[in-house]
Write a protein that holds these residues in place. Structure first.
Motif: not given
Length: 135
Positions: A77-89
């Motif tokens: 039930d987790s969502y990413i609602h907006t684009e993440i514009q960088y590499d999280l890792f």
């Protein structure tokens, strides 16, 4: 029970990178010394208990053994609602982060009477906190 071939085929259809691994008994079994008659909370099924042990304890050394250095865990039930514009890792590696989370909802209001409760506690327990901690 492991997923059937039909389920694996359906899940793999649009996810070419997905992999399925069968966990050995060491990672998905009851401890030898557990007394099933003494479980205090029968409302939690054995499957739920296995899942909690997996995500809290066993997942991390398993993935490290598989060569992973970073993991993103999301519930169904987790969502990413907006684009993440960088590499999280990459960000976590560059900044030396070990853990991160996102809390999209901030509750701006605390319970009615909370301030009074804290004030009364501090009055009754003057040594509970320093002035710097209260400020």
């Amino acid at each position: 029970n492991p997923p059937t071939n039909k389920i694996i085929e359906q899940l793999s259809m649009n996810r070419p990178q997905i992999q399925f691994r069968e966990l050995d008994e060491q990672l998905w079994s009851l401890p030898n010394d557990i007394n099933l008659n003494r479980l205090k909370r029968p409302k939690f099924s054995m499957g739920y208990r296995h899942m909690m042990q997996w995500f809290a304890v066993l997942l991390w050394p398993y993935l490290a053994g598989e060569g992973y250095t970073h993991v993103m865990r999301m519930d169904d039930d987790s969502y990413i609602h907006t684009e993440i514009q960088y590499d999280l890792f990459d960000f976590m590696r560059r900044t030396g982060k070990k853990y991160g989370f996102r809390q999209p909802i901030i509750d701006p209001v605390h319970g009615q009477g909370y301030d009074e409760l804290v004030e009364e506690f501090l009055t009754d327990n003057p040594n509970a906190a320093t002035p710097e901690q209260i400020a």
